[in-house]
Enzyme design. Structure first.
Site, mmCIF file in Angstrom:
data_model
loop_
_atom_site.group_PDB
_atom_site.id
_atom_site.type_symbol
_atom_site.label_atom_id
_atom_site.label_comp_id
_atom_site.label_asym_id
_atom_site.label_seq_id
_atom_site.Cartn_x
_atom_site.Cartn_y
_atom_site.Cartn_z
ATOM 1 C CB SER A 148 -34.889 24.346 7.956
ATOM 2 O OG SER A 148 -34.971 24.944 6.497
ATOM 3 C CE1 TYR A 161 -37.984 26.105 11.287
ATOM 4 C CE2 TYR A 161 -36.734 27.260 9.706
ATOM 5 C CZ TYR A 161 -37.732 25.691 9.675
ATOM 6 O OH TYR A 161 -37.545 24.852 9.585
ATOM 7 C CE LYS A 165 -35.787 23.781 12.177
ATOM 8 N NZ LYS A 165 -36.518 22.511 12.581
HETATM 9 N N1 LIG Z 1 -42.107 22.968 4.982
HETATM 10 C C1 LIG Z 1 -41.462 23.020 4.458
HETATM 11 O O1 LIG Z 1 -41.125 23.953 3.860
HETATM 12 C C2 LIG Z 1 -40.031 22.592 5.595
HETATM 13 C C3 LIG Z 1 -38.955 23.515 5.314
HETATM 14 C C4 LIG Z 1 -37.956 22.767 5.937
HETATM 15 C C5 LIG Z 1 -37.349 22.055 7.396
HETATM 16 N N2 LIG Z 1 -39.209 22.026 7.189
HETATM 17 C C6 LIG Z 1 -39.166 21.028 8.843
HETATM 18 O O2 LIG Z 1 -39.854 20.321 9.041
HETATM 19 C C7 LIG Z 1 -40.469 19.752 10.357
HETATM 20 C C8 LIG Z 1 -42.008 19.834 10.351
HETATM 21 O O3 LIG Z 1 -42.762 20.669 9.648
HETATM 22 P P1 LIG Z 1 -43.981 20.127 8.276
HETATM 23 O O4 LIG Z 1 -43.551 21.297 7.512
HETATM 24 O O5 LIG Z 1 -44.187 19.385 8.364
HETATM 25 O O6 LIG Z 1 -45.125 21.370 8.901
HETATM 26 P P2 LIG Z 1 -46.650 20.758 9.718
HETATM 27 O O7 LIG Z 1 -47.005 20.691 8.688
HETATM 28 O O8 LIG Z 1 -46.805 22.924 9.775
HETATM 29 O O9 LIG Z 1 -46.359 20.108 10.483
HETATM 30 C C9 LIG Z 1 -46.149 20.774 12.109
HETATM 31 C C10 LIG Z 1 -45.881 19.444 12.843
HETATM 32 O O10 LIG Z 1 -46.131 19.687 14.675
HETATM 33 C C11 LIG Z 1 -46.152 19.795 15.130
HETATM 34 N N3 LIG Z 1 -46.379 21.340 16.165
HETATM 35 C C12 LIG Z 1 -45.801 22.141 15.404
HETATM 36 N N4 LIG Z 1 -45.796 23.122 16.668
HETATM 37 C C13 LIG Z 1 -45.570 21.873 17.840
HETATM 38 C C14 LIG Z 1 -45.275 22.038 19.517
HETATM 39 N N5 LIG Z 1 -44.807 23.428 20.211
HETATM 40 N N6 LIG Z 1 -44.531 21.534 19.899
HETATM 41 C C15 LIG Z 1 -44.990 19.485 19.042
HETATM 42 N N7 LIG Z 1 -45.722 19.358 18.088
HETATM 43 C C16 LIG Z 1 -45.626 20.600 17.423
HETATM 44 C C17 LIG Z 1 -47.748 19.588 14.362
HETATM 45 O O11 LIG Z 1 -49.452 19.668 15.117
HETATM 46 P P3 LIG Z 1 -49.620 21.225 16.459
HETATM 47 O O12 LIG Z 1 -50.754 21.369 15.870
HETATM 48 O O13 LIG Z 1 -50.901 19.921 16.705
HETATM 49 O O14 LIG Z 1 -48.956 20.498 17.687
HETATM 50 C C18 LIG Z 1 -47.942 19.071 13.104
HETATM 51 O O15 LIG Z 1 -47.631 18.315 13.629
HETATM 52 C C19 LIG Z 1 -40.118 21.316 10.896
HETATM 53 O O16 LIG Z 1 -38.637 20.430 11.966
HETATM 54 C C20 LIG Z 1 -39.752 22.121 10.293
HETATM 55 O O17 LIG Z 1 -38.904 22.875 10.826
HETATM 56 C C21 LIG Z 1 -40.153 21.975 6.928
#
Ligand SMILES: NC(=O)c1ccc[n+]([C@@H]2O[C@H](COP(=O)([O-])OP(=O)(O)OC[C@H]3O[C@@H](n4cnc5c(N)ncnc54)[C@H](OP(=O)(O)O)[C@@H]3O)[C@@H](O)[C@H]2O)c1
Length: 259
Positions: A148, A161, A165
């Site tokens: 991130s 968090y 990261k």
């Molecule tokens: N969205 C943003 O603005 C943003 C910014 C910077 C970085 N990121 C990073 O991008 C990545 C993906 O995030 P996203 O935004 O796509 O989130 P998301 O839409 O909430 O999706 C998260 C996914 O991870 C699964 N998950 C959550 N907790 C888990 C756990 N403990 N073990 C296994 N699976 C788990 C969820 O499914 P279940 O709940 O069914 O397990 C879901 O499939 C993460 O690493 C996040 O830190 C996101």
């Protein structure tokens, strides 16, 4: 010279946290580029629905494994399914993450610290180790860690968090140094604010969304597919000399200022 260096035909990928958001978009794009894919998440129902949606690419090319990011048995099941079904693993996308505390770092309970580190750092370490043990070096390979912009520059609120990261960024660089000689590349993608459930509290709030958009050169938040494109690039022969890097995908604007 390879005519399409983005092509992933005959590759096998594991994508964690792929039941929605960035992980799902990545799984779909890797499939579209020719890879066979194993996805994971914590909820069977969500994974079943993903299998339905991805079946257009060929049911035999996708598997789903219910696995919590920090659970060692789940990690073994995930790697076992990929190896047993497809015979090898070429691409690992460490995408699943959690954030168990919002607020100042010193206001957090140790349980939130442990939970966040368990999934975001310890789980990535264990899964990566299991994938390498399964023989990734036989085919070369690529590991992409989703980090991130908050792991590069501190942002108020996401405290623990962000520390996980930052740890993952250094893990990426350390591992790249150590396993590069085996022909395996390790890189990270650092998203800015992306429209997923994970960040909904930020983009569904008018004030924080306006603050992000007005300070971002592209004047908008990102879409999951835009992160998937960066991950697919780093996973492909097009990035064959890219190693130990953090590719920031944030429209050029970092994260929320003082959110
Ligand atoms: N969205 C943003 O603005 C943003 C910014 C910077 C970085 N990121 C990073 O991008 C990545 C993906 O995030 P996203 O935004 O796509 O989130 P998301 O839409 O909430 O999706 C998260 C996914 O991870 C699964 N998950 C959550 N907790 C888990 C756990 N403990 N073990 C296994 N699976 C788990 C969820 O499914 P279940 O709940 O069914 O397990 C879901 O499939 C993460 O690493 C996040 O830190 C996101």
């Amino acid at each position: 010279m390879q005519c399409n260096a983005y092509d992933l035909e005959h590759k096998v990928a594991i994508v964690t946290g792929a039941s929605r958001g960035i992980g799902f978009a990545t799984a779909e794009l890797l499939l579209a580029r020719g890879a066979n894919v194993v996805i994971s998440g914590r909820k069977q129902e969500a994974l079943d629905s993903c299998l339905d949606r991805l079946s257009a690419y060929g049911k035999e090319r996708v598997r789903a494994v219910m696995a919590h990011g920090g659970d060692e048995n789940g990690i073994q099941r995930l790697v076992g399914t990929a190896s047993d079904t497809f015979g090898h693993i070429d691409i690992l996308v460490n995408n699943a993450a959690t954030s168990a505390h919002y607020g100042k770092i010193m206001d957090a309970e140790i349980s939130a610290w442990d939970k966040t580190f368990n999934v975001n750092v310890r789980g990535v370490f264990l899964l990566t180790k299991a994938v390498l043990k399964a023989g990734m070096e036989k085919t070369g390979g690529s590991i992409v860690n989703v980090v991130s912009v908050g792991g590069i520059m501190p942002v108020e609120g996401l405290s623990i968090y962000n520390v996980t990261k930052a740890a993952l960024i250094h893990f990426t660089k350390q591992l790249a140094l150590e396993i590069g000689p085996q022909g395996i590349r390790v890189n990270a993608v650092a998203p800015g604010l992306i429209k997923t459930k994970f960040a909904e509290v930020l983009w569904s709030n008018d004030e924080s969304r306006d603050a992000y958009e007005s300070s971002n050169p592209l004047r908008r938040i990102g879409e999951p597919q835009e992160i998937a494109e960066a991950i697919a690039f780093l996973s492909s022969p097009a990035a064959s000399y890219v190693n130990g890097q953090v590719l920031t995908v944030d429209g050029g604007g970092g994260f929320l200022k003082g959110s």
